[in-house]
Design a protein around this motif. Structure first.
Motif, PDB file in Angstrom:
ATOM      1  N   HIS A   1     -85.692  84.140 -86.727  1.00 43.91           N
ATOM      2  CA  HIS A   1     -85.133  83.468 -88.041  1.00 43.91           C
ATOM      3  C   HIS A   1     -86.347  83.523 -88.736  1.00 43.91           C
ATOM      4  N   ALA A   2     -86.623  83.748 -90.031  1.00 45.37           N
ATOM      5  CA  ALA A   2     -87.716  83.912 -90.741  1.00 45.37           C
ATOM      6  C   ALA A   2     -88.364  82.616 -91.088  1.00 45.37           C
ATOM      7  N   ARG A   3     -87.468  81.520 -91.314  1.00 45.29           N
ATOM      8  CA  ARG A   3     -88.166  80.218 -91.255  1.00 45.29           C
ATOM      9  C   ARG A   3     -89.059  79.948 -90.102  1.00 45.29           C
ATOM     10  N   ARG A   4     -88.924  80.372 -89.021  1.00 46.07           N
ATOM     11  CA  ARG A   4     -89.821  80.049 -87.883  1.00 46.07           C
ATOM     12  C   ARG A   4     -91.292  80.258 -88.303  1.00 46.07           C
ATOM     13  N   ALA A   5     -91.452  81.802 -88.653  1.00 50.91           N
ATOM     14  CA  ALA A   5     -92.797  82.376 -89.066  1.00 50.91           C
ATOM     15  C   ALA A   5     -93.341  81.305 -90.164  1.00 50.91           C
ATOM     16  N   GLN A   6     -92.444  80.898 -91.350  1.00 49.33           N
ATOM     17  CA  GLN A   6     -92.974  79.922 -92.324  1.00 49.33           C
ATOM     18  C   GLN A   6     -93.454  78.664 -91.927  1.00 49.33           C
ATOM     19  N   LEU A   7     -92.714  78.161 -90.789  1.00 52.02           N
ATOM     20  CA  LEU A   7     -92.939  76.967 -90.269  1.00 52.02           C
ATOM     21  C   LEU A   7     -94.358  76.953 -89.449  1.00 52.02           C
ATOM     22  N   GLU A   8     -94.604  77.983 -88.708  1.00 52.55           N
ATOM     23  CA  GLU A   8     -95.912  78.289 -88.037  1.00 52.55           C
ATOM     24  C   GLU A   8     -97.131  78.392 -89.039  1.00 52.55           C
ATOM     25  N   ASN A   9     -96.734  79.112 -90.095  1.00 52.89           N
ATOM     26  CA  ASN A   9     -97.944  79.153 -91.123  1.00 52.89           C
ATOM     27  C   ASN A   9     -98.374  77.653 -91.421  1.00 52.89           C
ATOM     28  N   ILE A  10     -97.200  76.871 -92.035  1.00 58.34           N
ATOM     29  CA  ILE A  10     -97.427  75.771 -92.630  1.00 58.34           C
ATOM     30  C   ILE A  10     -98.182  74.910 -91.557  1.00 58.34           C
ATOM     31  N   LEU A  11     -97.781  74.799 -90.421  1.00 59.62           N
ATOM     32  CA  LEU A  11     -98.494  73.910 -89.298  1.00 59.62           C
ATOM     33  C   LEU A  11     -99.862  74.384 -89.017  1.00 59.62           C
ATOM     34  N   HIS A  12     -99.925  75.864 -89.041  1.00 56.79           N
ATOM     35  CA  HIS A  12    -101.412  76.239 -88.884  1.00 56.79           C
ATOM     36  C   HIS A  12    -102.455  75.756 -89.780  1.00 56.79           C
ATOM     37  N   SER A  13    -101.969  75.861 -91.254  1.00 54.05           N
ATOM     38  CA  SER A  13    -102.713  75.705 -92.372  1.00 54.05           C
ATOM     39  C   SER A  13    -103.218  74.164 -92.371  1.00 54.05           C
ATOM     40  N   CYS A  14    -102.363  73.264 -91.744  1.00 57.37           N
ATOM     41  CA  CYS A  14    -102.583  71.877 -91.517  1.00 57.37           C
ATOM     42  C   CYS A  14    -103.183  71.511 -90.312  1.00 57.37           C
ATOM     43  N   ARG A  15    -103.573  72.515 -89.468  1.00 51.58           N
ATOM     44  CA  ARG A  15    -104.108  72.343 -88.264  1.00 51.58           C
ATOM     45  C   ARG A  15    -103.370  71.366 -87.579  1.00 51.58           C
ATOM     46  N   SER A  16    -101.941  71.664 -87.563  1.00 54.46           N
ATOM     47  CA  SER A  16    -100.917  70.708 -86.615  1.00 54.46           C
ATOM     48  C   SER A  16    -100.525  71.476 -85.634  1.00 54.46           C
ATOM     49  N   ALA A  17    -100.640  71.058 -84.322  1.00 57.66           N
ATOM     50  CA  ALA A  17    -100.385  71.847 -83.275  1.00 57.66           C
ATOM     51  C   ALA A  17     -99.179  71.075 -82.310  1.00 57.66           C
ATOM     52  N   PRO A  18     -97.869  71.249 -82.611  1.00 61.06           N
ATOM     53  CA  PRO A  18     -96.986  70.669 -81.685  1.00 61.06           C
ATOM     54  C   PRO A  18     -96.831  71.289 -80.643  1.00 61.06           C
ATOM     55  N   ARG A  19     -96.055  70.819 -79.573  1.00 56.44           N
ATOM     56  CA  ARG A  19     -95.926  71.342 -78.313  1.00 56.44           C
ATOM     57  C   ARG A  19     -94.470  71.670 -78.362  1.00 56.44           C
ATOM     58  N   ILE A  20     -94.288  73.123 -78.396  1.00 55.92           N
ATOM     59  CA  ILE A  20     -92.802  73.523 -78.277  1.00 55.92           C
ATOM     60  C   ILE A  20     -92.333  73.661 -77.158  1.00 55.92           C
ATOM     61  N   VAL A  21     -91.283  72.699 -76.662  1.00 55.10           N
ATOM     62  CA  VAL A  21     -90.715  72.640 -75.456  1.00 55.10           C
ATOM     63  C   VAL A  21     -89.329  73.598 -75.349  1.00 55.10           C
ATOM     64  N   ALA A  22     -88.883  73.839 -76.233  1.00 54.62           N
ATOM     65  CA  ALA A  22     -87.647  74.773 -76.292  1.00 54.62           C
ATOM     66  C   ALA A  22     -87.487  75.556 -77.514  1.00 54.62           C
TER      67      ALA A  22
END
Length: 302
Positions: free
Chosen positions: A200-221
């Motif tokens: 899903h294209a939104r996955r890459a978009q979310l990762e870019n947003i989180l990376h730019s904010c230095r936010s690192a959630p733990r992907i559990v699933a």
């Protein structure tokens, strides 16, 4: 001697009438003919097929096994004639719909049920498929209407905007973030995250947003549908970022949805063939959806 191969409806009618009424006199009355005419038809049928259909015993006619088998094979023919001569059959207009799981199970099923309740003269079929197969099915004319949340434009396919929405965070009501009015990317740092799969294209978009904010959630699933993501969040596994339409309309009582402060936006489309007129039943169903899709604070109708 070779048998003749043409077919004679009067002969078949005579056979059927004689089988059902037992005597040439009764068969003649039923057909509005003379007894001799019925007898001539039976004799002609026997000669043409090369089969003995009745045994004559003391002036009476007894059907042979060949007559019984032929009469049974004539059933479909006379059933078809009854349909031709009978009142015209009313053919129900059919609408063939294809949609991904989230739209099919959590949105369309309810509206199909209410639509058919008020329009019993229509008939609908629903196929569940991926967004790519939705487009392909419309192109191949296997379906009349499709629904998708992915902008996959193709020649021959028309995408009609149905709904727009912005990303939300979904979580169980006892999740720590549930107390906040809005969730920011930084809030997801070190949180357990249920992610939509990379296809899903939104996955890459979310990762870019989180990376730019230095936010690192733990992907559990990782899951392929927002249905699965929201269901896992309900089980307390973590938080997920999803399109609120249409899941918020059926999970608002047992889940918490909060706006996600990001540029992630979603569009839901009605898919139809570009070069084919929209049928009456398709127009009626689209109108039904527009009238009866409930309002929610996270999405807007187009």
């Amino acid at each position: 001697m070779a048998t003749k191969t043409w077919h004679s409806l009067p002969e078949y009618q005579a056979l059927r009438a004689l089988m059902e009424n037992g005597t040439t006199s009764q068969a003649a009355i039923r057909l509005g003919l003379s007894q001799s005419a019925v007898s001539r038809s039976i004799a002609s049928l026997e000669e043409r097929t090369g089969r003995m259909l009745f045994e004559r015993e003391g002036g009476r006619l007894r059907p042979t096994d060949e007559a019984v088998q032929m009469n049974r094979r004539l059933d479909p023919l006379f059933a078809a004639l009854d349909r031709i001569d009978g009142p015209p059959e009313v053919e129900r207009e059919t609408l063939r719909i294809v949609a991904p799981p989230t739209y099919a199970h959590r949105f369309l099923v309810h509206h199909i049920a209410t639509f058919l309740t008020t329009n019993p003269h229509f008939h609908l079929s629903l196929e569940v498929a991926s967004s790519e197969d939705v487009i392909r099915g419309i192109l191949e004319e296997r379906f009349d209407l499709g629904f998708t949340g992915v902008e996959l434009s193709r020649d021959g396919v028309k995408l009609t905007l149905f709904r727009t929405s912005s990303a939300v965070c979904a979580m169980a009501s006892d999740h720590p973030l549930a107390e906040r009015d809005t969730i920011h990317p930084e809030d997801l740092n070190e949180q357990s995250l249920i992610a939509i799969s990379h296809r899903h294209a939104r996955r890459a978009q979310l990762e870019n947003i989180l990376h730019s904010c230095r936010s690192a959630p733990r992907i559990v699933a990782e899951v392929s549908t927002s249905i699965a993501a929201v269901d896992l969040a309900k089980e307390g596994l973590g938080v997920t970022v999803v399109n609120p339409f249409p899941v918020v309309q059926y999970r608002s009582d047992d889940m918490v949805f909060r706006p996600f402060a990001s540029p992630i936006a979603y569009r839901s489309y009605i898919v139809s063939p570009e070069h084919r007129p929209t049928s009456r039943v398709a127009r009626a169903f689209i109108r039904h959806l527009r009238l009866h899709t409930p309002k929610d604070v996270f999405s807007q109708k187009a």
